[in-house]
Design an enzyme around this catalytic site. Sequence first.
Site, PDB file in Angstrom:
ATOM      1  N   HIS A  17      10.690 -47.405  25.697  1.00 48.79           N
ATOM      2  CA  HIS A  17      10.230 -46.475  26.731  1.00 48.79           C
ATOM      3  C   HIS A  17      11.406 -45.746  27.387  1.00 48.79           C
ATOM      4  CE1 HIS A  17       8.180 -45.549  30.730  1.00 48.79           C
ATOM      5  NE2 HIS A  17       7.493 -44.892  29.821  1.00 48.79           N
ATOM      6  N   GLU A  44      10.357 -43.491  22.723  1.00 46.39           N
ATOM      7  CA  GLU A  44       9.563 -42.563  23.533  1.00 46.39           C
ATOM      8  C   GLU A  44      10.502 -41.792  24.454  1.00 46.39           C
ATOM      9  OE1 GLU A  44       7.012 -41.512  27.164  1.00 46.39           O
ATOM     10  OE2 GLU A  44       8.857 -42.680  27.069  1.00 46.39           O
ATOM     11  N   ASP A  46      10.586 -37.959  27.238  1.00 46.87           N
ATOM     12  CA  ASP A  46       9.825 -36.936  27.970  1.00 46.87           C
ATOM     13  C   ASP A  46      10.560 -35.604  27.892  1.00 46.87           C
ATOM     14  OD1 ASP A  46       7.922 -38.925  29.366  1.00 46.87           O
ATOM     15  OD2 ASP A  46       9.916 -39.694  29.852  1.00 46.87           O
ATOM     16  N   HIS A  59      12.227 -37.115  32.493  1.00 47.58           N
ATOM     17  CA  HIS A  59      10.875 -37.529  32.892  1.00 47.58           C
ATOM     18  C   HIS A  59      10.327 -36.657  34.015  1.00 47.58           C
ATOM     19  CE1 HIS A  59       7.831 -39.825  35.108  1.00 47.58           C
ATOM     20  NE2 HIS A  59       7.503 -40.320  33.922  1.00 47.58           N
ATOM     21  N   GLU A 118       6.849 -36.969  24.636  1.00 49.83           N
ATOM     22  CA  GLU A 118       5.835 -36.676  25.656  1.00 49.83           C
ATOM     23  C   GLU A 118       6.117 -35.344  26.329  1.00 49.83           C
ATOM     24  OE1 GLU A 118       5.034 -39.584  28.787  1.00 49.83           O
ATOM     25  OE2 GLU A 118       3.882 -38.028  29.837  1.00 49.83           O
TER      26      GLU A 118
END
Length: 257
Positions: A17, A44, A46, A59, A118
Amino acid sequence: MLEFDAARRGKTLVLGHRGADGYAPENTMVSFEKGLECGADLLELDIHLSADGEIVVMHDADVSRTTDGSGSIERKTLAEIKKLDAGAKFGEKFRGERVPTLRELLDWSRDKIPLVIEIKGDPFPAVGIEEKLVAMLRDYGLVGESMAISFHHSSLVKIKKLEPALATGILCFGEFVDFVGAARAALADSVRPGWQYWSAEAVQAVSDAGLVPSTWNADDETVMGRMVPMGIASIGSNYPDRLRAYVDKAGKGMHSH
Ligand code: G3P
Ligand code: CA
């Protein structure tokens, strides 16, 4: 994309993450390197667009929580973003870490580990981010290995129309009445609510529909103990080494028997 195979086989992949957010400043190169070192199967991250149209890895919509700057990332040029320190707030030894571009991350990851990307926004995804993401993944030949995920499901509809071969996943921090229907409405391949919102029946329904069940974050054994036996295809963790050990011990890893 690895997650399809895991879903079919009832196996669980470890998704680092924001890299390995528990050990290193989130969404920086040192965090992605740490995630790989922890044994993650996937990483993962962002993304946002800078004011001059570069895909940058962060993020929050505002840079102030994770860097020494302030203000909206989408209103800064890449040159301005590159001046920010993205490490010192996490720990003095990380001072000097920079906000990576997606291109820099892909240059490093392409031969090492697949990415789950993401799409964020301020509050909605920046105009054109979907086209830029698809173009970049095509350039790198990584459409088939990557996944685009988002809380903004209409952004995923755009992605799927632009590039049907790029896997997509709907995020939700809340309950779906119809897990499969929600994915179908977004033309998505994967259903990704927070871990609290999964049940064994829902995992079964999603897998039976040929979709990929996924969630985040499993950092302790309570959550791991609830999620791993269900056969969730990928689970995010801020401490990917802990989840790696748990998944392998449970015989749910892609390489365990
Ligand atoms: O992988 C999904 C998860 O990262 C969504 O929540 O806030 O950590 O981006 P957030
Ligand atoms: Ca995220």
